[in-house]
Design an enzyme around this catalytic site. Structure first.
Site, PDB file in Angstrom:
ATOM      1  CG  HIS A  44     -19.921-105.083 -84.327  1.00 18.58           C
ATOM      2  ND1 HIS A  44     -20.576-105.430 -85.173  1.00 18.58           N
ATOM      3  CD2 HIS A  44     -18.364-105.249 -83.800  1.00 18.58           C
ATOM      4  CE1 HIS A  44     -19.203-106.145 -85.828  1.00 18.58           C
ATOM      5  NE2 HIS A  44     -18.218-105.931 -85.415  1.00 18.58           N
ATOM      6  CD  GLU A  46     -24.516-102.034 -84.189  1.00 14.13           C
ATOM      7  OE1 GLU A  46     -23.571-102.381 -83.910  1.00 14.13           O
ATOM      8  OE2 GLU A  46     -24.958-101.973 -85.159  1.00 14.13           O
ATOM      9  CB  CYS A  66     -22.922-106.042 -89.339  1.00 12.88           C
ATOM     10  SG  CYS A  66     -22.617-106.807 -87.882  1.00 12.88           S
ATOM     11  CB  CYS A  77     -25.227-105.397 -84.660  1.00 14.21           C
ATOM     12  SG  CYS A  77     -23.739-105.343 -84.249  1.00 14.21           S
ATOM     13  CB  THR A 189      12.224 -87.083 -93.486  1.00 17.75           C
ATOM     14  OG1 THR A 189      11.448 -86.471 -94.649  1.00 17.75           O
ATOM     15  CG2 THR A 189      11.310 -87.390 -92.022  1.00 17.75           C
ATOM     16  NE  ARG A 200       7.262 -87.268 -78.414  1.00 15.52           N
ATOM     17  CZ  ARG A 200       7.823 -87.556 -79.379  1.00 15.52           C
ATOM     18  NH1 ARG A 200       7.794 -88.841 -80.253  1.00 15.52           N
ATOM     19  NH2 ARG A 200       8.203 -86.450 -79.503  1.00 15.52           N
ATOM     20  N   GLY A 289       9.144 -86.740 -96.759  1.00 20.29           N
ATOM     21  CA  GLY A 289       9.523 -84.813 -97.056  1.00 20.29           C
ATOM     22  C   GLY A 289       8.251 -84.449 -98.603  1.00 20.29           C
ATOM     23  CG  LEU A 293       3.977 -84.786 -98.458  1.00 19.50           C
ATOM     24  CD1 LEU A 293       4.205 -83.577 -97.422  1.00 19.50           C
ATOM     25  CD2 LEU A 293       3.208 -85.442 -97.996  1.00 19.50           C
TER      26      LEU A 293
HETATM   27  C1  AOF Z   1     -21.837-102.705 -86.818  1.00 19.52           C
HETATM   28  N1  AOF Z   1     -21.317-102.073 -85.132  1.00 19.52           N
HETATM   29  O1  AOF Z   1     -19.408-101.545 -84.740  1.00 19.52           O
HETATM   30  C2  AOF Z   1     -19.128-102.372 -86.087  1.00 19.52           C
HETATM   31  C3  AOF Z   1     -19.482-102.444 -87.620  1.00 19.52           C
HETATM   32  O2  AOF Z   1     -16.146-109.138 -88.092  1.00 19.52           O
HETATM   33  P1  AOF Z   1     -16.749-108.463 -87.517  1.00 19.52           P
HETATM   34  O3  AOF Z   1     -17.948-109.540 -86.781  1.00 19.52           O
HETATM   35  O4  AOF Z   1     -16.514-107.613 -85.957  1.00 19.52           O
HETATM   36  O5  AOF Z   1     -17.806-107.446 -88.480  1.00 19.52           O
HETATM   37  C4  AOF Z   1     -17.035-106.814 -89.339  1.00 19.52           C
HETATM   38  C5  AOF Z   1     -18.140-105.489 -90.120  1.00 19.52           C
HETATM   39  O6  AOF Z   1     -19.288-104.963 -89.006  1.00 19.52           O
HETATM   40  C6  AOF Z   1     -16.837-104.343 -90.663  1.00 19.52           C
HETATM   41  O7  AOF Z   1     -16.621-105.910 -91.802  1.00 19.52           O
HETATM   42  C7  AOF Z   1     -18.507-103.625 -90.884  1.00 19.52           C
HETATM   43  O8  AOF Z   1     -19.002-103.488 -91.846  1.00 19.52           O
HETATM   44  C8  AOF Z   1     -18.915-103.998 -90.080  1.00 19.52           C
HETATM   45  N2  AOF Z   1     -18.786-102.969 -88.752  1.00 19.52           N
HETATM   46  N3  AOF Z   1     -21.001-102.862 -87.587  1.00 19.52           N
HETATM   47  O9  AOF Z   1     -22.868-103.473 -86.881  1.00 19.52           O
HETATM   48  C9  AOF Z   1     -19.985-101.643 -85.680  1.00 19.52           C
HETATM   49  N4  AOF Z   1     -17.754-101.661 -85.853  1.00 19.52           N
HETATM   50 ZN    ZN Z   2     -22.287-105.149 -86.157  1.00 25.56          ZN
END
Ligand code: AOF
Ligand code: ZN
Length: 362
Positions: A44, A46, A66, A77, A189, A200, A289, A293
């Site tokens: 993540h 952090e 998290c 985190c 489409t 691209r 198409g 939509l």
């Molecule tokens: C953060 N920092 O950069 C992100 C977060 O399975 P894991 O460990 O990758 O956890 C996924 C969950 O973590 C995701 O559902 C969301 O709640 C959180 N994402 N949290 O602190 C991050 N990408």
């Molecule tokens: Zn995290």
């Protein structure tokens, strides 16, 4: 926080189904660590900002750090931040993931870390709209796109639809394809243009290709269609009644075939959107198409609309950009919120938000 938002913007769409988050560690008035979320399953933001082994300081992060939950793949985190002795955490947004939602902030505060929430919240929410909507509603974020004449025509009566808008508009569309998780088109489409539907940007094949999704209730797509080719994967949504031999041929050609129920005129779109959520899709770029939509608008599935408009008029002989959408009175027309207008070469891009869903912080 602006630097953390920039880090998040740099990985937008590349972390699905995880959110794209940015983090910046500041010590003694200097930035000593910057991080953005790695592709799904990876570290993540952090963890990356703290990777230098610095102790103490203030951490700016665009989404709440998290907290632990069952099945989580990385170290929570909040724990990593506590272990690193960070003194203060500035968070833009609380995580919409029900298994986190405030618990990360709680853990930090319990450990004596000072936490401030709300700095940069509106920008973070705008950037994370696909993630926030998917976690709050269980459905992906849908962006409806069309390239039309001023009177809303996407093709001449004969079906020819090439070159309505110019190069700059096409380039913007490729930049969008390059970050979304899926591109959605109807079989009409796919049959009319036999498009490759690859991203691209800048004329070069993007390293990460969105999932191509074709709505084909009647089983019309040819197993030879270009969009079944590489790179990237293709999913064909069809009905239970579609011919078994045809389904087998598509699977043989490499497509994933998903069966949905019939729902009046077409396939049950809510079912399809649910199936795409299960595959980790947060964002969908719906390119038409008109019938597709129209049904997406009618079902209330569209969150954002992008209209590329060429300075030309085709008249009623042309094909409408958006088919029947259940609008009976002028007052019921779908209006765009928070509109922006840009000039792209000779064309206009008008975009804005639609639908009932909005992030809680705006
Ligand atoms: C953060 N920092 O950069 C992100 C977060 O399975 P894991 O460990 O990758 O956890 C996924 C969950 O973590 C995701 O559902 C969301 O709640 C959180 N994402 N949290 O602190 C991050 N990408
Ligand atoms: Zn995290």
């Amino acid at each position: 926080m602006q630097r953390a938002l920039a880090a998040s913007r740099g990985v937008r769409g590349r972390t699905s189904p995880n959110p794209w988050v940015g983090a910046v560690l500041v010590r003694g008035g200097r930035v000593v660590g910057t991080g953005a979320t790695a592709p799904d399953g990876g570290p993540h933001a952090e963890a990356r900002a703290l990777a230098g082994g610095q102790r103490g300081g203030t951490l700016y992060v665009t989404l709440e750090p998290c907290a632990p939950f069952p099945g989580k793949r990385t170290q929570p985190c909040a724990e990593a931040i506590i272990e690193a002795g960070v003194e203060r955490v500035v968070v833009a947004l609380i995580d919409a993931e029900p298994r986190v939602q405030g618990r990360g902030v709680e853990l930090l505060r319990e450990a004596g870390v000072e936490v401030e929430v709300g700095d940069g919240a509106a920008e973070a929410a705008a950037l994370l709209r696909p993630y926030l909507k998917q976690r709050e509603t269980g459905r992906p974020y849908v962006i409806a796109k069309f390239a039309a004449t001023l009177d809303g025509r996407i093709a001449a009566a004969g079906g020819d639809s090439q070159w309505i808008t110019g190069e700059a508009a096409r380039e913007r569309a490729h930049e969008q394809r390059a970050w979304v998780d899926a591109i959605l088109v109807g079989s009409g489409t796919a049959l009319a243009d036999d498009p490759a539907l690859t991203a691209r940007p800048g004329g070069a094949m993007a390293g990460r290709q969105p999932l191509r999704v074709v709505l084909d209730g009647r089983g019309r797509l040819s197993p030879e269609a270009r969009l079944l080719g590489k790179p990237g994967r293709t999913l064909v949504a069809t009905s239970h009644e579609a011919d078994a031999g045809w389904k087998a041929a598509l699977a043989e050609a490499g497509a994933q075939v998903v069966e949905c129920e019939h729902d009046g005129a077409g396939l049950n779109l809510d079912q399809l959107l649910g199936a795409l959520t299960e595959r980790g899709v947060l964002s969908i770029w719906a390119e038409g198409g008109g019938a597709v939509l129209g049904s997406l608008f009618e079902g209330g599935h569209v969150d954002e609309a992008w209209a590329f408009l060429a300075p030309s008029v085709m008249g009623g002989d042309g094909v409408a950009a958006v088919g029947p959408a259940g609008v009976a009175r002028a007052a019921d027309a779908i209006r765009l919120r928070e509109r922006t207008v840009e000039l792209l070469g000779e064309d206009l891009l008008v975009r804005g938000y639609t639908g009932d869903w909005s992030p809680r912080v705006q």
